[in-house]
Design a protein around this motif. Structure first.
Motif, PDB file in Angstrom:
ATOM      1  N   ASN A  83     -21.025   1.364  -3.770  1.00 24.47           N
ATOM      2  CA  ASN A  83     -19.874   0.963  -4.223  1.00 24.47           C
ATOM      3  C   ASN A  83     -19.212   1.895  -5.292  1.00 24.47           C
ATOM      4  O   ASN A  83     -19.917   2.305  -6.039  1.00 24.47           O
ATOM      5  N   GLY A  84     -17.998   2.183  -4.913  1.00 21.37           N
ATOM      6  CA  GLY A  84     -17.378   3.079  -5.925  1.00 21.37           C
ATOM      7  C   GLY A  84     -17.687   4.478  -5.556  1.00 21.37           C
ATOM      8  O   GLY A  84     -17.271   5.286  -6.368  1.00 21.37           O
ATOM      9  N   GLY A  86     -16.133   6.523  -3.336  1.00 24.06           N
ATOM     10  CA  GLY A  86     -15.108   7.116  -2.758  1.00 24.06           C
ATOM     11  C   GLY A  86     -14.737   7.130  -1.437  1.00 24.06           C
ATOM     12  O   GLY A  86     -13.913   7.487  -1.072  1.00 24.06           O
ATOM     13  N   LYS A  87     -15.241   6.080  -0.792  1.00 20.77           N
ATOM     14  CA  LYS A  87     -15.204   6.089   0.591  1.00 20.77           C
ATOM     15  C   LYS A  87     -13.848   5.379   0.923  1.00 20.77           C
ATOM     16  O   LYS A  87     -13.109   6.019   1.860  1.00 20.77           O
ATOM     17  N   THR A  88     -13.207   4.414   0.330  1.00 20.50           N
ATOM     18  CA  THR A  88     -11.856   4.322   0.456  1.00 20.50           C
ATOM     19  C   THR A  88     -10.781   5.245   0.248  1.00 20.50           C
ATOM     20  O   THR A  88     -10.011   5.441   0.927  1.00 20.50           O
ATOM     21  N   THR A  89     -11.258   6.109  -0.922  1.00 14.61           N
ATOM     22  CA  THR A  89     -10.212   6.988  -1.265  1.00 14.61           C
ATOM     23  C   THR A  89     -10.218   7.999  -0.281  1.00 14.61           C
ATOM     24  O   THR A  89      -9.220   8.577   0.074  1.00 14.61           O
ATOM     25  N   GLN A 129      -9.580  -2.596   4.233  1.00 18.68           N
ATOM     26  CA  GLN A 129     -10.648  -3.392   3.677  1.00 18.68           C
ATOM     27  C   GLN A 129     -10.097  -4.909   3.481  1.00 18.68           C
ATOM     28  O   GLN A 129     -10.575  -5.819   3.764  1.00 18.68           O
TER      29      GLN A 129
HETATM   30  N1  LIG Z   1      -5.690   3.310  -7.686  1.00 20.34           N
HETATM   31  C1  LIG Z   1      -6.854   3.333  -8.334  1.00 20.34           C
HETATM   32  N2  LIG Z   1      -6.765   3.859  -9.624  1.00 20.34           N
HETATM   33  C2  LIG Z   1      -7.760   4.187 -10.351  1.00 20.34           C
HETATM   34  N3  LIG Z   1      -9.205   4.227 -10.078  1.00 20.34           N
HETATM   35  C3  LIG Z   1      -9.139   3.803  -8.806  1.00 20.34           C
HETATM   36  C4  LIG Z   1      -8.188   3.542  -7.720  1.00 20.34           C
HETATM   37  N4  LIG Z   1      -8.513   3.175  -6.755  1.00 20.34           N
HETATM   38  C5  LIG Z   1     -10.168   3.391  -7.008  1.00 20.34           C
HETATM   39  N5  LIG Z   1     -10.409   3.715  -8.165  1.00 20.34           N
HETATM   40  C6  LIG Z   1     -11.682   4.260  -8.540  1.00 20.34           C
HETATM   41  O1  LIG Z   1     -12.292   5.286  -7.559  1.00 20.34           O
HETATM   42  C7  LIG Z   1     -13.715   5.200  -7.470  1.00 20.34           C
HETATM   43  C8  LIG Z   1     -13.920   5.142  -5.973  1.00 20.34           C
HETATM   44  O2  LIG Z   1     -12.907   3.881  -5.453  1.00 20.34           O
HETATM   45  P1  LIG Z   1     -13.282   3.644  -3.791  1.00 20.34           P
HETATM   46  O3  LIG Z   1     -12.518   2.569  -3.586  1.00 20.34           O
HETATM   47  O4  LIG Z   1     -12.847   4.839  -3.162  1.00 20.34           O
HETATM   48  O5  LIG Z   1     -14.911   3.643  -3.697  1.00 20.34           O
HETATM   49  P2  LIG Z   1     -15.588   2.773  -2.416  1.00 20.34           P
HETATM   50  O6  LIG Z   1     -16.701   3.733  -2.163  1.00 20.34           O
HETATM   51  O7  LIG Z   1     -14.395   2.482  -1.340  1.00 20.34           O
HETATM   52  O8  LIG Z   1     -16.201   1.308  -3.244  1.00 20.34           O
HETATM   53  P3  LIG Z   1     -16.584   0.279  -2.325  1.00 20.34           P
HETATM   54  O9  LIG Z   1     -17.884   0.294  -1.395  1.00 20.34           O
HETATM   55  O10 LIG Z   1     -16.841  -0.705  -3.512  1.00 20.34           O
HETATM   56  O11 LIG Z   1     -15.371  -0.246  -1.507  1.00 20.34           O
HETATM   57  C9  LIG Z   1     -13.991   3.770  -8.135  1.00 20.34           C
HETATM   58  O12 LIG Z   1     -14.586   4.103  -9.399  1.00 20.34           O
HETATM   59  C10 LIG Z   1     -12.677   3.018  -8.324  1.00 20.34           C
HETATM   60  O13 LIG Z   1     -12.683   2.255  -9.710  1.00 20.34           O
END
Ligand SMILES: Nc1ncnc2c1ncn2[C@@H]1O[C@H](COP(=O)(O)OP(=O)(O)OP(=O)(O)O)[C@@H](O)[C@H]1O
Length: 474
Positions: A83-84, A86-89, A129
């Motif tokens: 989690n967190g 950066g995958k969604t990013t 998601q």
């Molecule tokens: N719009 C935003 N503004 C500020 N921080 C953000 C934003 N979107 C995501 N983050 C932060 O960026 C980091 C990566 O988030 P992301 O959603 O890309 O992770 P992830 O790997 O997809 O997580 P998960 O498995 O929980 O979905 C996290 O620390 C999150 O809190």
């Protein structure tokens, strides 16, 4: 549906807004491979999705640091990580929703940042998601929104009906066609959103946790469908997937993202090692081949306990494997054997860094393996026997004590025959062995015979046999 409503709904689904005009500069690659007939992969050399040195921050928070990753046409890549991570990013940067701080994202040879969102939406379809929908559209309307990038100012989209039918059929959502999307369960809605992405008929698909709210059957069917689309239509798919076993089963390659950096990229069996999983997810894990699919299966292990003992396990098969992993998790130094190379208990022990003595299958036990097994027995504080044993192994442990016995055929319900257990307990022991008969003489080996011989009780049994107090880990 009006274009405005379609745009709002796409926003609500987390997809791209697909209704602005093409920029005049973007040319032929900004064309889907379905309704329009053009194929961006035919004109673009190299991978269909190409991420190069991508860095991205939210304000002061650096989320991706110099990430490079490519997905070929006809390839399904799983993006895994905690989690967190950066995958969604990363997926958002690929579909053009997020702008990179530095680095490049190309899809079909086109720099996504240079494309209009309409053009980008013909190249990349997104399964987000979050599938909640702000407005109460019918399922058909939602799926038709996937056609928004193809809407002409006059004349609509002549291919829409066929594309929508195909997408509903492929995702098995045809029967929901006229239902309000708000009336669907989370899992049904997720399949509808996948149908919307398929109706978009793009060469690239990015999926953010596409199986998150699906039951086990639909998880498998959905990933099978994505794998099929990739094979049959040459799509490039990149999917964030939390379930490592499913990702390993369906993806051609996995990319492990942790703390904004790619730790490893490659075929699942090469990437999913205990070390990489441990580093990425900050947990000890056993990685063994799934007995049915042969792909890696990851089992996170509990934090090691404090069973500061050396225990030798004699037995084979899954029951012995479970005993080994339980003892390792309890903190014991575990040795195993002798047993045939390739036995699941041998593989488990190796995976967990326990010492293994192997001997040829079906042969007697002599020579070097016997000597090595006897060395392990001599060094052990306690011995766990997983019945039934082959005669050669019975001979090996005949004079051992203390011995904790586990019945392999029904480890969860059989009572442990622990040295001098009660008559009742001995009666439940299904195989003759050193623990029966002789066991009555071994008071020092007696462990609470009423304890059930689940692997968890084995560690407790060993402690009691040695008169050591149990810790909270039991
Ligand atoms: N719009 C935003 N503004 C500020 N921080 C953000 C934003 N979107 C995501 N983050 C932060 O960026 C980091 C990566 O988030 P992301 O959603 O890309 O992770 P992830 O790997 O997809 O997580 P998960 O498995 O929980 O979905 C996290 O620390 C999150 O809190």
């Amino acid at each position: 549906m009006t274009p405005d409503l379609a745009t709002d709904a796409l926003d609500a689904l987390g997809g791209l807004v697909g209704d602005d005009e093409d920029r005049p500069t973007d040319g032929t690659a900004a064309t889907g491979n379905g309704a329009t007939g053009a194929d961006p992969t035919a004109t673009a050399a190299g991978p269909l999705i190409e991420v190069e040195d991508l860095s991205l921050s939210y304000g002061d928070l650096s989320v991706l640091a110099e990430v490079s990753l490519s997905v070929e046409s006809g390839e399904f890549v799983g993006l895994v990580g905690p989690n967190g991570a950066g995958k969604t990013t990363l997926l958002g940067a690929i579909n053009g929703v997020l702008e990179p701080g530095s680095g490049r994202v190309r899809v079909g040879g086109e720099r996504v940042a240079d494309l209009s969102s309409r053009a980008a939406s013909r190249l990349v379809a997104t399964v987000p998601q979050d599938t909640t929908v702000a407005f109460d559209f019918s399922v058909e309307d939602i799926v038709e929104m996937g056609r928004t990038p193809y809407h002409r100012r006059f004349g609509g989209d002549p291919d829409a009906a066929a594309a929508v039918d195909r997408a509903l059929e492929r995702t098995e959502t045809e029967r929901f066609r006229d239902r309000s999307v708000a009336s669907l369960s989370g899992g049904e809605r997720q399949r509808v959103v996948l149908a919307r992405a398929l109706a978009q008929e793009t060469p690239a698909l990015v999926l953010d946790e596409p199986t998150a709210s699906l039951d086990v059957n639909h998880q498998v069917r959905t990933l099978e469908l994505v794998a099929d689309l990739v094979d049959a239509e040459g799509k490039a798919a990149l999917a964030a997937i939390h379930d490592l076993d499913l990702a390993a089963r369906f993806c051609d390659r996995l990319a492990v993202l942790a703390d904004g950096e790619l730790l490893a990229v490659g075929p699942p069996a090469e990437v999913l090692t205990a070390e990489t999983v441990g580093t990425a997810f900050d947990t000890d894990a056993a990685v063994l081949p799934n007995p049915v699919t042969g792909t890696p299966a990851v089992t996170p292990l509990p934090a090691p306990g404090e069973l500061d003992l050396r225990v030798h396990v004699v037995g084979t098969g899954t029951a012995a494997a479970r005993v080994v992993s339980t003892l390792v998790a309890a903190g014991a130094t575990v040795t195993v054997g002798a047993l045939p190379d390739g036995d699941v208990a041998a593989e488990t022990a190796r995976e967990l860094a326990a010492e293994v003595v192997t001997a040829p299958a079906f042969g007697g036990l002599d020579g070097e393996p016997e000597a090595a097994a006897r060395d392990c027995l001599a060094a052990a504080d306690a011995v766990v026997v997983v019945d039934p044993l082959a005669p050669s192994l019975r001979a090996l442990v005949r004079d051992q004590e203390p011995v904790v016995r586990v019945a392999a055929d029904d480890a969860a319900s059989a009572a442990a025959e622990l040295g001098g257990g009660t008559a009742d307990d001995r009666g439940r022991d299904r195989s003759p062995g050193p623990g029966t008969g002789r066991g009555a003489e071994r008071d020092s080996a007696t462990v609470d015979a009423a304890a059930r011989a689940t692997p968890e009780t084995v560690a407790l049994g060993v402690r009691r046999a040695l008169d050591r107090p149990a810790s909270a880990d039991d």
